[in-house]
Scaffold this active site. Structure first.
Site, PDB file in Angstrom:
ATOM      1  N   HIS A 287      -3.470  -0.678  25.337  1.00 57.15           N
ATOM      2  CA  HIS A 287      -3.601   0.754  25.606  1.00 57.15           C
ATOM      3  C   HIS A 287      -5.090   1.067  25.772  1.00 57.15           C
ATOM      4  O   HIS A 287      -5.935   0.156  25.713  1.00 57.15           O
ATOM      5  CB  HIS A 287      -2.955   1.574  24.488  1.00 57.15           C
ATOM      6  CG  HIS A 287      -3.375   1.146  23.101  1.00 57.15           C
ATOM      7  ND1 HIS A 287      -4.665   1.281  22.637  1.00 57.15           N
ATOM      8  CD2 HIS A 287      -2.688   0.546  22.105  1.00 57.15           C
ATOM      9  CE1 HIS A 287      -4.748   0.819  21.411  1.00 57.15           C
ATOM     10  NE2 HIS A 287      -3.569   0.352  21.058  1.00 57.15           N
TER      11      HIS A 287
ATOM     12  N   GLY B 169      -7.214   2.209  23.876  1.00 54.56           N
ATOM     13  CA  GLY B 169      -8.068   1.752  22.775  1.00 54.56           C
ATOM     14  C   GLY B 169      -8.611   0.353  23.060  1.00 54.56           C
ATOM     15  O   GLY B 169      -9.811   0.087  22.895  1.00 54.56           O
ATOM     16  N   HIS B 170      -7.740  -0.534  23.520  1.00 56.83           N
ATOM     17  CA  HIS B 170      -8.182  -1.897  23.847  1.00 56.83           C
ATOM     18  C   HIS B 170      -9.171  -1.895  25.012  1.00 56.83           C
ATOM     19  O   HIS B 170     -10.121  -2.681  25.030  1.00 56.83           O
ATOM     20  CB  HIS B 170      -6.983  -2.772  24.242  1.00 56.83           C
ATOM     21  CG  HIS B 170      -5.962  -2.968  23.161  1.00 56.83           C
ATOM     22  ND1 HIS B 170      -4.710  -2.399  23.202  1.00 56.83           N
ATOM     23  CD2 HIS B 170      -6.012  -3.686  22.009  1.00 56.83           C
ATOM     24  CE1 HIS B 170      -4.025  -2.767  22.131  1.00 56.83           C
ATOM     25  NE2 HIS B 170      -4.792  -3.530  21.389  1.00 56.83           N
TER      26      HIS B 170
ATOM     27  N   ASP C  13      -8.200  -0.552  12.703  1.00 56.90           N
ATOM     28  CA  ASP C  13      -7.807  -1.513  11.655  1.00 56.90           C
ATOM     29  C   ASP C  13      -9.047  -1.756  10.802  1.00 56.90           C
ATOM     30  O   ASP C  13      -9.665  -2.821  10.863  1.00 56.90           O
ATOM     31  CB  ASP C  13      -7.296  -2.805  12.289  1.00 56.90           C
ATOM     32  CG  ASP C  13      -6.008  -2.567  13.060  1.00 56.90           C
ATOM     33  OD1 ASP C  13      -4.964  -2.481  12.429  1.00 56.90           O
ATOM     34  OD2 ASP C  13      -6.076  -2.430  14.295  1.00 56.90           O
TER      35      ASP C  13
ATOM     36  N   GLN D 135      -9.123  -4.623   8.240  1.00 56.64           N
ATOM     37  CA  GLN D 135      -9.185  -5.881   9.004  1.00 56.64           C
ATOM     38  C   GLN D 135     -10.616  -6.148   9.475  1.00 56.64           C
ATOM     39  O   GLN D 135     -11.123  -7.272   9.383  1.00 56.64           O
ATOM     40  CB  GLN D 135      -8.240  -5.789  10.202  1.00 56.64           C
ATOM     41  CG  GLN D 135      -8.415  -6.905  11.216  1.00 56.64           C
ATOM     42  CD  GLN D 135      -7.394  -6.831  12.341  1.00 56.64           C
ATOM     43  OE1 GLN D 135      -6.270  -7.246  12.180  1.00 56.64           O
ATOM     44  NE2 GLN D 135      -7.793  -6.299  13.489  1.00 56.64           N
TER      45      GLN D 135
ATOM     46  N   SER E 296      -0.352   0.194  19.512  1.00 55.64           N
ATOM     47  CA  SER E 296       0.802  -0.352  20.242  1.00 55.64           C
ATOM     48  C   SER E 296       2.103   0.071  19.566  1.00 55.64           C
ATOM     49  O   SER E 296       3.138   0.183  20.209  1.00 55.64           O
ATOM     50  CB  SER E 296       0.714  -1.872  20.296  1.00 55.64           C
ATOM     51  OG  SER E 296      -0.548  -2.251  20.815  1.00 55.64           O
TER      52      SER E 296
HETATM   53  O1  PAF Z   1      -5.802  -6.259  15.539  1.00 60.70           O
HETATM   54  C1  PAF Z   1      -5.060  -7.064  16.133  1.00 60.70           C
HETATM   55  O2  PAF Z   1      -4.531  -6.786  17.221  1.00 60.70           O
HETATM   56  C2  PAF Z   1      -4.774  -8.420  15.498  1.00 60.70           C
HETATM   57  O3  PAF Z   1      -4.688  -8.325  14.117  1.00 60.70           O
HETATM   58  C3  PAF Z   1      -5.785  -9.502  15.917  1.00 60.70           C
HETATM   59  C4  PAF Z   1      -7.193  -9.189  15.430  1.00 60.70           C
HETATM   60  C5  PAF Z   1      -5.781  -9.661  17.414  1.00 60.70           C
HETATM   61  C6  PAF Z   1      -5.368 -10.852  15.291  1.00 60.70           C
HETATM   62  O4  PAF Z   1      -4.100 -11.245  15.709  1.00 60.70           O
END
Ligand code: PAF
Length: 284
Positions: free
Chosen positions: A39, A41-42, A156, A159, A192
């Site tokens: 989307h 964001g990516h 995230d 993360q 997503s």
């Molecule tokens: O954020 C994500 O989409 C996933 O956790 C990543 C960093 C691609 C790892 O699979």
């Protein structure tokens, strides 16, 4: 005008050759790790790379090790053709790394990475397998592509902190670059998983970000961290979320409990509408 299709490589050997070709152009190489279902964001993460004048590699791999057996690995959207077209028309990508499952996790695969520190609590309390899976796949992706930098979304947030810690601890020679969260008009963070929401659920989802903003306003007005967080937790339930996993205010870097209000703080939340789990966070 039709956009040129992007090259897609599926083996580490082909990837290394393609990245060497990009390096030979004399530009830095950047990377955006994704699980596809791309989307805006990516796309914004790739633009950050373009602003640095980089050739950009997007990885697309739905990583099985970061899903628990009861989670949505099977139904996670897989839209590689549309993703490739989207990347080509946005002009943010030069190469797609979409490894085969057995290329990523060959028979006998037996290595794990446990990151402590920022992985404690929050997501780990509800998805204990998650950061182990993220750590191993991100370490592999970074070592496979060996970009100069990799861009990860702040959506995230935990993360991102776990990846920063791992990259520093393991001396992986890649700069971790954060990308700001992209939002819909009502504040809902692009994800997503938003595709799972029906119209009624979508309306409720929009409240998540508004509640975080309310919580931030309360902290800034001098309310205690505990009170403001408890208020936000209740507000999410009142807004129609079926379950709130957490709403917490933490140290923005270590994600430890926020004991020193003078340090940068972050409010983070995860809540469910039906079977769909949404997360969001903001700087306090
Ligand atoms: O954020 C994500 O989409 C996933 O956790 C990543 C960093 C691609 C790892 O699979």
């Amino acid at each position: 005008m039709t956009d040129q299709p992007l090259p897609i490589v599926r083996t580490v050997a082909a990837l290394r050759e393609a990245v060497a070709g990009l390096r030979a152009q004399g530009r830095p190489v950047g990377m955006v790790p994704t699980m596809g279902a791309l989307h805006d964001g990516h796309i914004s993460l790739g633009r950050i790379g373009r602003e640095r004048g980089a050739a950009m590699v997007y990885s697309i791999f739905v990583n099985p090790t970061q899903f628990a057996p009861h989670e949505d690995f099977g139904r996670y959207p897989r839209t590689e053709t549309a993703d490739a077209e989207r990347l080509a028309s946005a002009g943010v990508c030069d190469l797609i790394w979409a490894p085969n499952g057995h290329e990523m996790y060959p028979a006998g695969f037996a290595t794990s990475i446990a990151v402590g520190g920022p992985s404690a609590a929050l997501e780990t309390d509800f998805r204990p397998h998650f950061f182990g899976g993220v750590a191993i796949v991100v370490a592999k992706l970074l070592l496979q592509v060996l970009p100069d930098f990799a861009v990860f979304g702040e959506k995230d947030y935990q993360q991102l902190q776990v990846i920063k810690r791992m990259v520093a601890d393991l001396n992986i020679p890649v700069e971790v670059v954060p990308g700001p969260t992209q939002r819909e008009a009502d504040g809902l963070a692009l994800s997503s998983r938003n595709a799972y929401l029906d119209a009624g659920q979508r309306k409720i989802a929009g409240q998540l970000n508004l509640v975080l903003k309310d919580v931030i306003a309360r902290v800034r007005n001098g309310e205690s961290i505990e009170h403001a967080a408890a208020f936000g937790f209740g507000e999410l339930l009142a807004a129609g979320f079926d379950k709130v996993d957490y709403l917490e205010i933490r140290d923005a870097e270590t994600l430890a409990h926020a004991e020193d209000r003078a340090r940068p703080l972050r409010v983070l939340a995860a809540a469910k509408i039906g079977a769909t789990r949404l997360i969001d966070n903001m700087a306090v």
